[in-house]
Design a protein around this motif. Structure first.
Motif: not given
Ligand SMILES: Cc1ncc(C[n+]2csc(CCOP(=O)(O)OP(=O)(O)O)c2C)c(N)n1
Ligand code: SF4
Ligand SMILES: [Mg+2]
Lengths: 594, 325
Positions: B98, B122-125, B151, B79-82, B153-157, A284
């Motif tokens: 991500h 983000g928290d997921g990230d 937050n 990667i995410g909203q944050a 939550i997973y915002g962006l997805t 990746e």
């Molecule tokens: C390897 C990989 N897996 C999945 C995704 C899809 N993806 C993008 S953002 C995200 C989750 C975002 O959640 P978070 O990190 O909490 O950020 P937020 O949007 O809440 O700020 C996912 C699953 C990706 N971009 N790359």
């Protein structure tokens, strides 16, 4: 040719088999000979069966031999496993205890009373006594043996105390004296020192590549250990202070490659090294580097897969994996050095190419070239020029204006800056972006950026990406095709084929991407149509074969694929070529091959 | 005393500026305004009302308060909203993969120690894919600041359960309620060895700016958990929710942030649901400058000059080659 010898040493892991091998390699090098030293060992620290082979001649040698003049067996298992690899005049050196207990009656056995010879100094000198005995068998005189043994051991134990060196010399000489007194009837070619005027070095392929990287101004290494790439990590870690490089043993390969991307984005020359499994984890991030145009260099040292596979054994199964790694389409440079010279200059050039085309560069090695020790002319560094391509070195007094990191240019290459440069702020991004780096999902911009990235590869030297023709360019009976480390093994086979009157043209693919496919078509089409081309690869599916077919339509019919996780033996290559030509009606005199 | 790396720091260190008045003048010239950090052409992709806007403003104000210039800062995001953060701030940015912001930031900082590196995700990230890197970054104690936008939550997805979502959270990925216990970011940070751990709600702008600036000044790995309302996918935890609950921990009687046990006791009370009125302690929860040195303190190879600034045009390897002869 005066000097010509091949020796195999077998024994349990942890008992100094490789020390005997290395000492012999150094001994031969001091005598002016060219050396190849290869190892074969399972993925164990203690208890497994290890072997190594040392081959030395006056002229260039590139590959190990299948059969040996001397086989040294350090335990019972070695006698059972390795005696069959002696040649028809070869002798077997082993412990006289084993000669007795195993009732070894053939007169090719030479028993050394190891225990009594080292009774006073202890068991850990077993390897030294074996080394001494072998030297005794092949040296012209005791004085001669003494001189070179002293030099070899002083060099080998350079950092240790004089006392340790002296004891080792003394023990080795007991081995020499013993064979001189007791086994004078055994006939063996003697090694006579020759004047070798070229300055030579002796090292592994990984060492050579690492030295090239160091010369290129490498500043940052991050790696997670994985055989056979691990020696890169320790090589650089040992030189952190002397050469000002930061070496990070990362938490995993994903971290390693992302560390490297960060350092490259900062502006430093940076690399990682791994094997197939670790490279899979990096996928990746490799496409991230491709998208964000960060120049990263990755040394992928192949071992036999799939999966964990055979960690310490060689293979060429990752070519397609590496070529097509990463999601989406982006340019990637992939090349596979065939010998130490190519490993060194390739290790250096990888960084210039990475800076030139601002994309990942993967140098493919395999266990055979990564870990085998060979002699080669000392690398000439005087003409090596570090070329950073379109890169703004940090300048505290400069403020850039209208800077665009991903500017659409004629050649696809846009200026990089050091993070921290005034006027250079931008986002280095894994998302598709416009010229400034701002995320863009516009179809037209995506197309333009795709084209920009892909055309960067056109800037690489056109000569460099042609496969190399070795030996004859015209008037040949057969064309032998290979990539990576098989270059050397085919060169060796070619030497003997030519001696027997078979005219050989050899084609070595160093660059796999980009590669000048028009040129490949030009040099191969007629011969493929005549079915006078043989392809040799260390994998099961013929990956270079597929690549050539995919890019030129040429289907090389005669392919020799080896996937037993061992390197080709040139003797087998010779026979394969001989059989193929015989089948095609050629009259071969033969005989010189050994 | 400011502790961040500016070009003036470097100049001073190199002995190029001696006159104190001159330093002060340069320092003043050096200061920025919030607008210097704006990226007006980059239209925000966040939902109106998203908690990220206040965090963004707080960040810019913190940068202004630190008197550093945009080019002296690099925001490395996941990667995410944050993760979109670097696009809305004028400075250097790397928008990575991500979960991989921390290892990229490690490389950026180790190669150029003069840059102030901020990691945003983000928290997921951070606690999903990035958890391994989080643990190792904390023990590494590299001098970077990590703003983790939580937050829950997973915002962006579009609204799946995240590693910090409370047990029982119902989302499209856990329609019957999540089964796993959530990760407690502050606990993770402290127990893994981060030397500066804070929590902020940008509804308290004054505190957030102050804490962010202090996190930047901290020598070592500084983590700030940013409580971030996601109005679209986690509407119950909106601005009002946090406004009612967040308190300034530094104003409480037993405040003792240099004591790890004090901070961990707070964490345990929170996890056990023992906090009166569900109050959420915001501010610096653990801070110890003297606990241990940063990773870079141990690297002589870049002690005098950042790696990227070293001359590589003619590296000498002849001595090394001699050893292979
Ligand atoms: C390897 C990989 N897996 C999945 C995704 C899809 N993806 C993008 S953002 C995200 C989750 C975002 O959640 P978070 O990190 O909490 O950020 P937020 O949007 O809440 O700020 C996912 C699953 C990706 N971009 N790359
Ligand atoms: S989905 Fe939530 S986190 Fe994302 S921008 Fe909208 S409010 Fe913010
Ligand atoms: Mg989230």
């Amino acid at each position: 040719m005066q000097n010509k010898i091949s020796i195999k040493v077998g024994g349990p892991a942890g008992e100094g088999v490789f020390t005997v091998g290395l000492l012999l390699a150094k001994y031969f090098k001091l005598n002016g000979l060219e050396v190849v030293y290869t190892t074969d060992y399972p993925s164990l620290i203690k208890g497994g069966h290890n072997t190594c082979s040392i081959r030395a001649e006056d002229g260039p040698v590139y590959a190990e031999m299948k059969h040996h003049d001397v086989v040294a067996c350090m335990d019972k298992l070695a006698v059972q496993e390795d005696v069959s690899s002696r040649n028809h005049t070869g002798i077997v050196v082993t412990d006289s205890k084993l000669v007795e207990s195993m009732n070894l009656q053939d007169d090719f056995y030479v028993g050394i009373p190891i225990d009594s010879l080292i009774e006073d100094v202890g068991k850990r000198f077993k390897n030294t006594i074996v080394f001494g005995a072998i030297v005794g068998l092949i040296s012209v005189s005791e004085e001669d043996a003494k001189e070179f043994i002293s030099q070899t051991l002083s060099k080998h134990f350079g950092k240790k105390s004089q006392e340790i060196i002296d004891t080792n010399i003394d023990v080795a000489l007991r081995g020499v004296r013993f064979v001189n007194e007791h086994v004078s009837h055994k006939k063996l070619n003697k090694i006579v020192k020759i004047e070798n005027t070229t300055q030579r070095v002796m090292m592994t392929g990984n060492d050579a590549a690492a030295l090239g990287a160091l010369k290129a101004g490498l500043k940052f290494v991050s790696e997670y250990p994985m055989t056979p790439s691990t020696s890169f990590l320790s090589f650089f870690a040992a030189r952190e202070i002397s050469h000002n490089i930061t070496t990070k043993h990362a938490e995993d390969e994903i971290a390693a490659i992302n560390n490297v991307i960060g350092a490259a984005a900062s502006g430093a020359r940076a690399m990682t090294a791994t094997s197939g499994g670790g490279y899979a984890l990096m996928n990746e991030a490799i496409s991230f580097a491709g998208m964000s145009e960060n120049p990263v260099v990755i040394f992928e040292c192949m071992r036999a897969g799939p999966s964990t596979g055979l960690p310490t054994y060689t293979d060429q199964g990752d070519l397609m994996h590496v070529l097509y790694s990463g999601s989406g389409e982006f340019p990637k440079v992939v090349f596979a050095p065939g010998d130490l010279q190519e490993a060194f200059y390739g290790g250096f050039e990888a960084f210039n190419i990475a800076d030139l085309v601002q994309t990942p560069v993967v140098v493919l090695l395999d266990k055979h070239i990564s870990a085998s020790v060979m002699t080669t002319p000392r690398f000439d560094t005087s003409n090596l020029v570090v070329n950073r391509g379109n890169f703004q070195e940090f300048d505290a007094n400069l403020e850039l204006e209208n800077y665009k990191r991903y500017e659409l240019t004629q050649d696809g290459i846009s200026k990089r800056v050091v993070i921290g440069q005034k006027g250079g702020c931008h986002v280095n991004s894994s998302y598709e972006h416009d010229e400034s780096g701002w995320t863009s999902e516009d179809g037209e911009m995506h197309k333009l950026q795709m084209e920009k990235r892909h055309k960067k590869l056109n800037n690489i030297d056109k000569e460099l990406i042609k496969p190399k023709i070795l030996g004859r360019e015209s008037d040949y009976d057969i064309t032998l095709v290979s990539w990576g480390s098989n270059k050397s093994i085919l060169q060796e086979a070619t030497k003997y084929l030519e001696q027997d009157g078979i005219k050989v043209r050899q084609i070595h693919f160093m660059f796999l991407n980009p590669c000048d496919w028009e040129y490949v078509d030009e040099i191969l089409r007629i011969d493929v149509e005549k079915n006078s081309v043989m392809l040799f690869e260390g994998n099961m599916t013929g990956q270079l074969h597929s690549l050539i077919r995919m890019n030129t339509g040429l289907n090389i019919l005669e392919k020799k694929l080896k996937y037993d996780a061992r390197p080709f033996f040139y003797e087998d290559v010779y026979r394969d070529v001989e059989n193929f030509l015989k089948k095609r009606g050629m009259n071969i005199v033969g005989g010189n091959q050994k | 005393m400011k502790l961040v790396n500016t070009s003036e720091d470097v100049l001073k260190k190199s002995g190029q500026i001696n006159d104190h008045e001159e330093v002060l003048r340069l320092y003043d010239e050096h200061s920025s305004e919030v607008k210097d950090w704006d990226e007006p052409e980059h239209k925000s992709q966040w939902c109106p009302g998203c908690g990220n806007f206040a965090i963004l403003l707080a960040f810019k104000k913190a940068m202004v308060s630190l008197k550093i210039r945009p080019e002296e800062v690099c925001i490395v995001s996941g990667i995410g909203q944050a993760g979109k953060f670097p696009h809305y701030v004028k400075c250097y940015g790397v928008e990575t993969l991500h979960g991989r912001a921390l290892p990229v930031a490690t490389g950026v900082k180790l190669a150029n120690k003069d840059v102030n590196v901020v990691v945003v995700g983000g928290d997921g990230d951070g606690f999903g894919l990035g958890m391994g890197h989080f643990v190792h970054s904390a023990r590494r104690n590299l001098d970077v600041t990590y703003l983790i936008h939580n937050n829950e939550i997973y915002g962006l997805t579009k609204g799946q359960t995240s590693p910090t979502s409370p047990k029982g959270t119902k989302t499209v990925s856990t329609p019957n309620g999540s089964i796993e216990t959530p990760i407690h970011p502050v606990e993770q940070a402290i127990t893994n060895g981060a030397t500066f751990v804070a929590r902020c709600f940008a509804g308290d702008m004054e505190q957030t700016v102050r804490v962010m600036a202090q996190a930047m000044k901290h020598k070592g790995f500084a983590i700030v958990e940013m409580l971030q309302p996601c109005v679209s996918y986690n509407p119950s935890k909106n601005h009002q929710y946090f406004k009612e609950r967040c308190i300034r921990v530094e104003e409480s009687g037993d405040y003792n942030p240099t004591n790890k046990n004090w901070a961990l006791a707070l964490v345990h009370r929170e996890k056990a649901g023992l906090i009166k009125d569900e109050k959420i302690a915001c501010g610096i929860l653990y801070h110890n400058d003297s606990e241990r040195g940063t990773y870079l303190d141990e690297l002589p190879e870049s002690a005098d000059l950042a790696l990227v600034k070293q001359d590589i045009s003619n590296v000498d390897i002849e001595g090394l080659l001699d050893k292979f002869e």
